[in-house]
Design an enzyme around this catalytic site. Structure first.
Site, mmCIF file in Angstrom:
data_model
loop_
_atom_site.group_PDB
_atom_site.id
_atom_site.type_symbol
_atom_site.label_atom_id
_atom_site.label_comp_id
_atom_site.label_asym_id
_atom_site.label_seq_id
_atom_site.Cartn_x
_atom_site.Cartn_y
_atom_site.Cartn_z
ATOM 1 N N HIS A 140 0.838 -1.204 0.000
ATOM 2 C CA HIS A 140 0.000 0.000 0.000
ATOM 3 C C HIS A 140 0.862 1.239 0.000
ATOM 4 O O HIS A 140 1.973 1.230 0.545
ATOM 5 C CB HIS A 140 -0.950 0.011 1.207
ATOM 6 N N HIS A 186 0.848 5.231 1.159
ATOM 7 C CA HIS A 186 0.224 6.293 1.945
ATOM 8 C C HIS A 186 0.303 7.589 1.131
ATOM 9 O O HIS A 186 1.381 7.939 0.624
ATOM 10 C CB HIS A 186 0.989 6.515 3.250
#
Ligand code: AMP
Ligand code: ZN
Length: 139
Positions: free
Chosen positions: A99, A101
Site C-alpha cells: 500500500h 500512503h
C-alpha cells in the site's frame, strides 16, 4: 488471502471510506491518519512485498496515487503531499498487503518526519554502496 485486512476491505467484508476504485486499484481513507485526509492506495489483488508487484500494476497504482494527491491539493487545499511506502518490518510495515500512503500536508499541520540525515565519513563508503546497488540492478 483470507486473513489480510486489506483483502477483506477489497471483498467488502470490512468497511472503508472509499475514495476511488477501478478494476485493479482501490483508494480509501486511512483510519489512523498522521494528518487528517491521509489516504491509502492498494492493488485489489494481494501482492507483497513491493518488489514482487508486477510493474504494469505498479504503474496503475502510481497513477491513482497521483490522482489522489491532486484531489487532496484541489479538494482539501493541501499545501503539499507526502507519499510513503513501508516495505518490510524494518521499515515499519504493519499491514502485509502492498500500500501507498498519500498524506496531505498543510503549512502548520504539526507533523514532522524524524528525518535523520547522516554523513558518509569517506566518499569511498558511498561509492562502495552505490557500486553494490548498481551491480544488483536488473539489466
Ligand atoms: P503500514 O505501517 O505502512 O503497514 O500502515 C498500515 C496503515 O493501515 C496504518 O496507517 C493504519 O492506520 C492503516 N489501517 C489499518 N487498518 C485499517 C482499516 N481497517 N482501514 C483503513 N486503514 C487502516
Ligand atoms: Zn491482502
Amino acid at each position: 488471502m483470507s486473513n489480510c485486512i486489506f483483502c477483506k476491505i477489497v471483498r467488502g467484508e470490512l468497511p472503508c471510506e472509499k475514495l476511488y476504485e477501478d478494476d485493479s486499484v482501490l483508494a480509501f481513507m486511512d483510519i489512523g491518519p498522521i494528518v487528517k485526509g491521509h489516504a491509502l492506495v492498494i492493488p485489489k489483488a494481494h501482492h507483497d512485498p513491493l518488489t514482487d508487484v508486477p510493474t504494469e500494476l505498479l504503474g496503475k497504482i502510481m497513477t491513482v496515487v497521483q490522482r489522489i494527491a491532486r484531489a487532496q491539493r484541489d479538494g482539501l487545499g493541501a499545501d503539499g503531499v507526502n507519499i510513503h511506502q513501508a516495505n518490510g518490518k524494518a521499515a515499519g510495515q504493519e499491514v502485509w498487503h502492498t500500500h501507498f500512503h498519500v498524506i496531505p500536508r498543510f503549512a502548520n499541520d504539526g507533523h514532522s518526519w524524524n528525518w535523520r540525515a547522516q554523513k558518509y565519513e569517506q566518499r569511498e563508503e558511498m561509492q562502495a554502496l552505490a557500486g553494490k546497488i548498481r551491480g544488483a540492478l536488473p539489466s
